[in-house]
Design a protein around this motif. Structure first.
Motif: not given
Lengths: 302, 326
Positions: B35-42, B46-53, B109-115
């Motif tokens: 879950x931490x890996x597949x969360x979209x990067x900023x 960089x990895x997102x500052x917040x995880x689920x919840x 690029x935005x489409x690929x990341x969202x997909x």
């Protein structure tokens, strides 16, 4: 152990990874190469050009399969459809042994397509070994597991990586594909002595060796396979061949791939570093009868 | 990008296991890290500052990854997250050059990341990574606005190429196999690697033009490896509306696109849907002459498009997706 039950008692010499940019050169010029390693997943297809190329390669060369997605360390069970396709390919290539990584990379059927590090625990080793046995029994071919480069360590780990490797391969009774570049990269990233790692590997289980290039960043090393092999890795390779014998050796070059000739020349450099190991091996063989006699004497002592 | 729940991945545990004693503990750890890996990067990668919840990512990752003397736990995870996103994004760039050219760099690029955030890979091979891209474009048209239908047509066409490249080939039907079989009872199956597409734009010509442009660029630069995300250079004119019936197939292990007239295409589509030869020919319409039908069948046989129907297996392949875009 140049030839052992984990590489089907073969002595394959120095091989290369079969890569798309080199297809034309190989098929037209038919260069002299000991063997090729293929990425299994690239040929686990139902038809088309990949299999056509593979069949032409198989007419001329010895081929060994190397996988990247079996994920022995994943908590998921082996995927039946994946195994069926892999077995079909094993029958096609007649690979004498098959390798994949000691890692995980999928969970709940979602794939990261990466080689993620294992938590080095006894329960994970038990689970991983069980999966290796299942896969080997289904495929009916010897399996060697490869140590991966890693960039992270888990709090829950209970042992070193090489202890974990030993625990897994002994429980699974399988071979090792020893990647000396990966040992070096991980040693730099996790502050351990790569020679401690080598000394911890059960030498009789090494069926194959990988060499490759890596890239140094400011705070870590990355296993990029886009460079020639670097000196510290060659030194480690020389030591590995002394300890484990001269196993089938393969150069991995997967990115910024130069000409076939350049890759082949780089692979053949390995010969320079295994000279010591050959001497070491022949000396060991020469001393074997004496040692056996001495052992016998000790055994018969009151 | 707003966090989305990846399809197929079960929810992560609230906390990382403190010890690994069971298979369930291993699964929990692996699920959490995935879950931490597949969360979209900023946007700054960089990895997102917040995880689920809403929990701080540093806190979550710190529960299972050790820091070292040079990197924090999150920085160590970030090496893997970069690798994950780069590998998958490069793969989509490789497989969808036409869609990229159509949308332009930023939008693609935005489409690929969202997909990928919604549909992470569910296959052991990256070959199947774009299989759900047409579906995603239809489900979330905002990523390809103002022209999602055209983007959908290109995505379908590019996926059909992947199928044609290495899809299954069954034993080809020969004239001897058909001899003496009455057309009213004879049913033929199409090779699994053949796709029939009704497209509202001539995207076949468009994708060919994009590939030719990219090939010229590679040849001109003499570089060994640009990477799939290198600049594409000169723009190719977008396809103008105009319905085409295209068969994407391979012949002697090379990819081909063949346009068919409407009656010929209707006959082939009817055969693919499981109709008998007699009914399929009738579906071609009244204007179709026996000579034309004979010529079409001769060509299709020569191209090896027909194979035996397999008992117990679905011969009507819904993935052939014949319908045109809205």
């Amino acid at each position: 152990m140049p030839a052992n039950r984990f590489n089907a008692f073969t002595d394959y010499g120095i091989g290369l990874g079969l890569r798309v940019p080199h297809y034309a050169h190989i098929l037209e010029r038919k260069p002299l190469v000991d063997w090729f390693e293929i990425i299994s997943e690239n040929f686990m297809v139902d038809g088309g050009r990949p299999l056509q190329v593979l069949d032409r390669i198989l007419e001329q060369y010895r081929v060994v399969q190397h996988g990247v997605s079996m994920y022995f360390g994943s908590a998921d069970k082996p995927d039946r459809a994946h195994l069926r396709k892999l077995k079909t390919l094993v029958k096609r290539t007649k690979t004498p042994w098959l390798s994949d990584h000691l890692c995980w990379g999928s969970i709940d059927g979602t794939y990261t397509h990466d080689l993620l590090p294992m938590p080095y625990t006894f329960s994970a080793a038990r689970r991983t070994a069980e999966k290796i046995r299942q896969v080997r029994d289904y495929l009916e071919v010897p399996i060697c597991v490869e140590n991966v480069s890693s960039y992270a360590e888990f709090h829950v780990s209970e042992m070193t990586e090489w202890e974990f490797l030993r625990e897994v391969v002994e429980r699974a009774d399988c071979g090792i594909l020893l990647d000396v570049n990966n040992i070096y990269v991980s040693s730099q990233n996790h502050n351990f002595d790569p020679y401690d790692y080598l000394r911890g590997v059960p030498p009789e289980r090494v069926g194959q060796i990988h060499i490759a290039g890596h890239t140094r960043f400011e705070k870590y090393l990355l296993d990029t396979h886009d460079h020639p092999v670097l000196d510290p890795v060659w030194k480690l390779y020389a030591r590995a061949t002394q300890l484990c014998g001269v196993s089938a050796t393969l150069l991995e070059w997967d990115d910024r791939i130069p000409s076939f000739g350049e890759v082949h020349r780089e692979a053949l450099k390995a010969k320079k570093f295994i000279g010591g190991a050959r001497t070491h091996q022949s000396q060991s063989k020469a001393s074997e009868p004496r040692r056996a006699r001495r052992d016998a004497k000790v055994m018969s002592a009151p | 990008m707003k966090a989305v729940r990846p399809i197929g991945l079960k929810p992560p545990p609230r906390h990382a296991p403190r010890r690994l004693r069971t298979d369930a503990d291993l699964r929990a750890l692996q699920r959490l890290m995935t879950h931490a890996l597949v969360q979209p990067l900023r946007p700054n990668d960089e990895v997102a500052p917040r995880f689920h919840a809403g929990r701080p990512m540093a806190e979550v990752v710190g529960e299972f990854i050790k820091p070292n003397d040079r990197l924090t736990a999150v920085e160590r995870l970030q090496i893997y997250a970069h690798s994950y996103w780069s590998r998958l994004i490069d793969c989509v760039y490789d497989d969808a050059p036409g869609l990229r050219a159509l949308l332009g760099e930023k939008k693609f690029s935005a489409l690929v990341r969202a997909y990928l955030a919604k549909y992470p890979s569910r296959s052991f091979t990256l070959r199947n990574l774009c299989s759900r891209l047409p579906q995603f474009i239809r489900e979330e048209p905002r990523w390809t606005a103002p022209d999602p239908a055209r983007a959908h047509a290109v995505a379908r066409f590019e996926w059909a190429q992947t199928v044609a490249f290495d899809g299954e080939a069954r034993a080809v039907l020969t004239p001897e196999d058909l001899a003496g079989r009455p057309p009213a009872k004879l049913r033929l199956a199409l090779q699994p690697y053949v796709s029939l597409l009704v497209l509202a734009w001539p995207v076949d010509d468009y994708v060919i033009a994009v590939k030719q442009r990219d090939a010229l660029r590679d040849e001109a630069s003499h570089a060994v490896d640009h990477g799939p995300r290198a600049s594409t250079g000169k723009r190719v004119a977008r396809p103008r509306r105009g319905r085409v019936n295209v068969v994407v197939h391979r012949y002697r292990e090379r990819l081909f696109y063949k346009r068919l007239s409407a009656p010929a295409f209707k006959i082939l589509a009817a055969l693919a849907a499981g109709q008998s030869v007699a009914r399929a020919v009738a579906a071609g319409g009244r204007g179709v002459t026996p000579a034309a039908v004979q010529e079409w069948f001769a060509t299709w046989m020569e191209l090896g498009w027909f194979c035996r129907r397999q008992a117990g297996r679905a011969n009507r392949d819904k993935s052939r997706s014949i319908k045109p875009e809205a």
